[in-house]
Design an enzyme around this catalytic site. Sequence first.
Site, PDB file in Angstrom:
ATOM      1  N   LYS A 272      41.519  41.419  35.346  1.00  0.00           N
ATOM      2  CA  LYS A 272      40.778  41.815  34.150  1.00  0.00           C
ATOM      3  C   LYS A 272      39.580  42.645  34.608  1.00  0.00           C
ATOM      4  CE  LYS A 272      42.047  37.672  31.521  1.00  0.00           C
ATOM      5  NZ  LYS A 272      42.727  38.268  30.365  1.00  0.00           N
ATOM      6  N   ARG A 347      51.885  31.921  29.507  1.00  0.00           N
ATOM      7  CA  ARG A 347      53.278  31.673  29.094  1.00  0.00           C
ATOM      8  C   ARG A 347      54.130  31.219  30.273  1.00  0.00           C
ATOM      9  NH1 ARG A 347      53.778  37.793  27.004  1.00  0.00           N
ATOM     10  NH2 ARG A 347      51.595  37.311  26.571  1.00  0.00           N
TER      11      ARG A 347
HETATM   12  N1  BES Z   1      43.897  34.047  28.476  1.00  0.00           N
HETATM   13  C1  BES Z   1      44.305  35.325  28.019  1.00  0.00           C
HETATM   14  C2  BES Z   1      44.220  35.486  26.498  1.00  0.00           C
HETATM   15  C3  BES Z   1      42.832  35.432  25.927  1.00  0.00           C
HETATM   16  C4  BES Z   1      42.129  36.596  25.682  1.00  0.00           C
HETATM   17  C5  BES Z   1      42.263  34.233  25.583  1.00  0.00           C
HETATM   18  C6  BES Z   1      40.863  36.530  25.128  1.00  0.00           C
HETATM   19  C7  BES Z   1      41.003  34.169  25.024  1.00  0.00           C
HETATM   20  C8  BES Z   1      40.295  35.320  24.793  1.00  0.00           C
HETATM   21  C9  BES Z   1      45.764  35.575  28.437  1.00  0.00           C
HETATM   22  O1  BES Z   1      46.160  34.972  29.622  1.00  0.00           O
HETATM   23  C10 BES Z   1      45.881  37.035  28.654  1.00  0.00           C
HETATM   24  O2  BES Z   1      45.298  37.526  29.581  1.00  0.00           O
HETATM   25  N2  BES Z   1      46.636  37.694  27.787  1.00  0.00           N
HETATM   26  C11 BES Z   1      46.838  39.078  27.871  1.00  0.00           C
HETATM   27  C12 BES Z   1      48.316  39.303  27.710  1.00  0.00           C
HETATM   28  C13 BES Z   1      48.762  40.677  28.084  1.00  0.00           C
HETATM   29  C14 BES Z   1      48.643  40.879  29.571  1.00  0.00           C
HETATM   30  C15 BES Z   1      50.202  40.809  27.656  1.00  0.00           C
HETATM   31  C16 BES Z   1      46.068  39.743  26.742  1.00  0.00           C
HETATM   32  O3  BES Z   1      45.939  39.137  25.672  1.00  0.00           O
HETATM   33  O4  BES Z   1      45.557  40.820  26.941  1.00  0.00           O
HETATM   34 MN    MN Z   2      45.742  36.215  31.313  1.00  0.00          MN
END
Ligand code: BES
Ligand code: MN
Length: 492
Positions: A272, A347
């Site tokens: 990230k 997931r």
């Molecule tokens: N933990 C995150 C989702 C999340 C985002 C939770 C903001 C709380 C606040 C999850 O693991 C993630 O990173 N999801 C990605 C998925 C993408 C890579 C398909 C996302 O939502 O960007």
């Molecule tokens: Mn993630």
Amino acid sequence: MKFHASNLPLLDWSGDALIIGLSEDALPLTGTLAELNSRVSGLLQDLIDDVEFTGKDGATAITRLGGGVGFRKLGLVGLGASNAMTAETLRRAAAAAARLAKKEKSAALGLSMPIVHNDPALTAQALAEGARLALHHDSRFKSEDKNGKATVEHIHLLGLADQESSLQTAQAICDGVILARELVSAPANIVTPETLAQTAQDIAAAHGLELEVLEQAQCEALGMGAYLGVARASDLPPKFIHLTYRPAGTPTRKLAIVGKGLTFDSGGLNIKGAGSGIEMMKIDMGGAAAMLGAAKAIAQLKPDAEVHFISAAAENMISGNAMRPGDILTASNGKTIEVNNTDAEGRLTLADALVFAEKLGVDAIVDLATLTGACIIALGDDIAGLFSENEELAGAIATAAKAAGEKFWRLPMEEKYFDGLKSIVADMKNTGPRPGGSITAALFLKQFVTTTPWVHLDVAGPVWTEKESGYNNPGGTGFGVRTLVQWVLGPS
Ligand code: BES
Ligand code: MN
Ligand code: ZN
């Protein structure tokens, strides 16, 4: 802080502040309130006139009294239209009253609120929940506690004598919500997979639940390749938590609650970046926190259902041993996954947790996960996504959520979108295109549940709040705990 249920008429109550809940149609003053007004030389009507108090939902007012009654201050909280009043109205009203009493440095608060739905038990429980949750402040990580100075010590629920068992129910539920809040608010250097396992151990020891914590080698033996792929780069070992509540006698139902337990989500090698909110990714165990909070409450409330509490806890980090984008993992049901994005890690952990849950032979599975940013884009910060192909279970969760005052919105499991997860080399990819991102995430999870009724709750938005609102304070909210407890207790 202690609650007292009493049948003392409000004119006879003595303490620091009496706060009255008034609906829009309770004005002009009549009956007891008109009598109270004359006892305090018209100061109640003056207060109403001074601030143009109309009983609007959320409005508050307070004034000092010059004698005539056994309390020094008299406050009002608006309840809106009386025909729209619900348990949630009372939770929020009690929260507003408790905050007002705290600000006014009133140690003994009297609460006079109408009975909702003709149900004194529900009324007492809602008031106790709202006040206790509003007064919970977390100063564990402050060198000095600036919040604890003035405290509300006693709250008297007037007109609600004999509701002690509702107060105990509220206490158990709040214990669970507060545990979940504190787990979410604590940073990732404090709450690790080991801490989550230890928390489960503490609950098991305190309330006589069964606990099994599977170590890495045991997860390997079970073939949990998806989960272990995520955990691989962290210096912290994964902990697969399985806590079980068994009622006395034969259970009426067997249920499983699965929580996503990423104690930190760096994104992995698809790390990230700046502006991604990486510094907030301690909240990525909000599902596991709700699961543990529900366990703590359910262990005390002792419903007649057997409940399995499960989390594949891990940390998503980077190292020379990290899973690479493009790696193929095999989950414990034998399905293969091409990891096209290491940041879609939740997931992967849930895949093995859901397979494990289904093997237990339960009647229903509910998972909670801070799964996708896309769900926040769709529904905002206050509403969680609800996904299910089982109408009955989806309905039961929606009913429980409504009673709990937690907001969910059903989103479709549009099968066609699974096309976005098709992989050339493996059974599926873990990430689809950006549009419909929370739907493809749910469809991915579906590959790991065969026939058991199942609901997936995407709680990425509501597990955390930046602002004080209702009975929530800035920080972890404990979202999900009250819905889960209500669901397990069954329709009341
Ligand atoms: N933990 C995150 C989702 C999340 C985002 C939770 C903001 C709380 C606040 C999850 O693991 C993630 O990173 N999801 C990605 C998925 C993408 C890579 C398909 C996302 O939502 O960007
Ligand atoms: Mn993630
Ligand atoms: Zn995550």
